[in-house]
Design a protein around this motif. Structure first.
Motif, PDB file in Angstrom:
ATOM      1  N   ASP A 119      -3.768  -1.724  -4.103  1.00 27.38           N
ATOM      2  CA  ASP A 119      -4.455  -1.073  -3.073  1.00 27.38           C
ATOM      3  C   ASP A 119      -5.299  -2.075  -2.319  1.00 27.38           C
ATOM      4  O   ASP A 119      -5.424  -3.169  -2.448  1.00 27.38           O
ATOM      5  CB  ASP A 119      -5.421  -0.036  -3.987  1.00 27.38           C
ATOM      6  CG  ASP A 119      -6.372  -0.554  -5.201  1.00 27.38           C
ATOM      7  OD1 ASP A 119      -6.812  -1.847  -4.871  1.00 27.38           O
ATOM      8  OD2 ASP A 119      -6.722   0.021  -5.937  1.00 27.38           O
ATOM      9  N   HIS A 120      -6.279  -1.450  -1.634  1.00 27.07           N
ATOM     10  CA  HIS A 120      -7.119  -2.101  -0.688  1.00 27.07           C
ATOM     11  C   HIS A 120      -7.993  -3.253  -1.456  1.00 27.07           C
ATOM     12  O   HIS A 120      -7.988  -4.275  -1.067  1.00 27.07           O
ATOM     13  CB  HIS A 120      -7.904  -1.384   0.248  1.00 27.07           C
ATOM     14  CG  HIS A 120      -8.854  -1.850   1.379  1.00 27.07           C
ATOM     15  ND1 HIS A 120     -10.028  -1.962   1.261  1.00 27.07           N
ATOM     16  CD2 HIS A 120      -8.361  -2.631   2.463  1.00 27.07           C
ATOM     17  CE1 HIS A 120     -10.539  -2.540   2.110  1.00 27.07           C
ATOM     18  NE2 HIS A 120      -9.690  -2.976   3.109  1.00 27.07           N
ATOM     19  N   ALA A 159      -5.331  -1.416   6.309  1.00 25.10           N
ATOM     20  CA  ALA A 159      -6.310  -0.251   5.789  1.00 25.10           C
ATOM     21  C   ALA A 159      -6.735   0.363   6.909  1.00 25.10           C
ATOM     22  O   ALA A 159      -6.423   1.515   6.634  1.00 25.10           O
ATOM     23  CB  ALA A 159      -7.028  -0.890   4.877  1.00 25.10           C
ATOM     24  N   MET A 174       0.723  -1.220  -0.036  1.00 22.90           N
ATOM     25  CA  MET A 174      -0.091  -0.005   0.009  1.00 22.90           C
ATOM     26  C   MET A 174       0.864   1.325  -0.080  1.00 22.90           C
ATOM     27  O   MET A 174       0.533   2.164  -0.906  1.00 22.90           O
ATOM     28  CB  MET A 174      -0.903   0.025   1.253  1.00 22.90           C
ATOM     29  CG  MET A 174      -2.266  -0.990   1.088  1.00 22.90           C
ATOM     30  SD  MET A 174      -3.246  -0.904   2.586  1.00 22.90           S
ATOM     31  CE  MET A 174      -4.485  -1.924   1.983  1.00 22.90           C
TER      32      MET A 174
END
Length: 149
Positions: A84-85, A115, A78
């Motif tokens: 990404d998440h 996250a 990240m």
């Protein structure tokens, strides 16, 4: 390539892979092997992108149930903008089909945890907690955190 050049190259790649400034721990044979060979040589080989290497590493540590190592990889992915998440959640869904529910759900939980921690830190106006990340990595190689050395 000189010994100093190998060490510098390895530390630079290690910093890139983990997304923080790793201290040079001298005199630890395991750390020496990790920096000089794994990061100085293996992670610098051509043929795979950093993203591909990250996915492979994340898959391997998830497969052996090392959520502590998965947490480091998720955070670095990240931080470095490699995944990404949403992509990391899809990796967890995909791996669950091959590794089973306990390991896949462990990764899924790790992705959400990282996250959420990153979101909370951003809301507080804090940067990355690099000291905590460095301590986790140092503890992996030496069994002690920086504060304990």
């Amino acid at each position: 390539m000189s010994t100093d050049d190998i060490r510098s190259r390895g530390l630079a790649k290690m910093n890139e892979v983990y997304g923080w400034e790793m201290p040079d721990i001298e005199g630890d044979p395991y750390f020496d092997l990790t920096v000089d060979h794994l990061f100085g040589d293996i992670w610098n080989r051509p043929g795979l992108t950093m993203r591909e290497k990250r996915i492979m590493t994340l898959t391997a540590v998830t497969a052996v149930g090392r959520q502590d190592l998965a947490e480091i990889q998720v955070n670095a992915a990240m931080l470095n903008g490699e995944l990404d998440h949403t992509e990391l959640k899809e990796i967890a869904v995909f791996l669950t089909q091959y590794l089973g529910f306990p390991l896949g759900s462990g990764l899924n939980g790790t992705v959400d945890k990282v996250a959420n921690n990153r979101r909370k830190a951003a809301e507080r106006g804090e940067g990355e907690d690099k000291r905590a990340n460095v301590n986790a990595a140092v503890k992996m190689s030496s069994g002690r955190t920086l504060d304990e050395q």
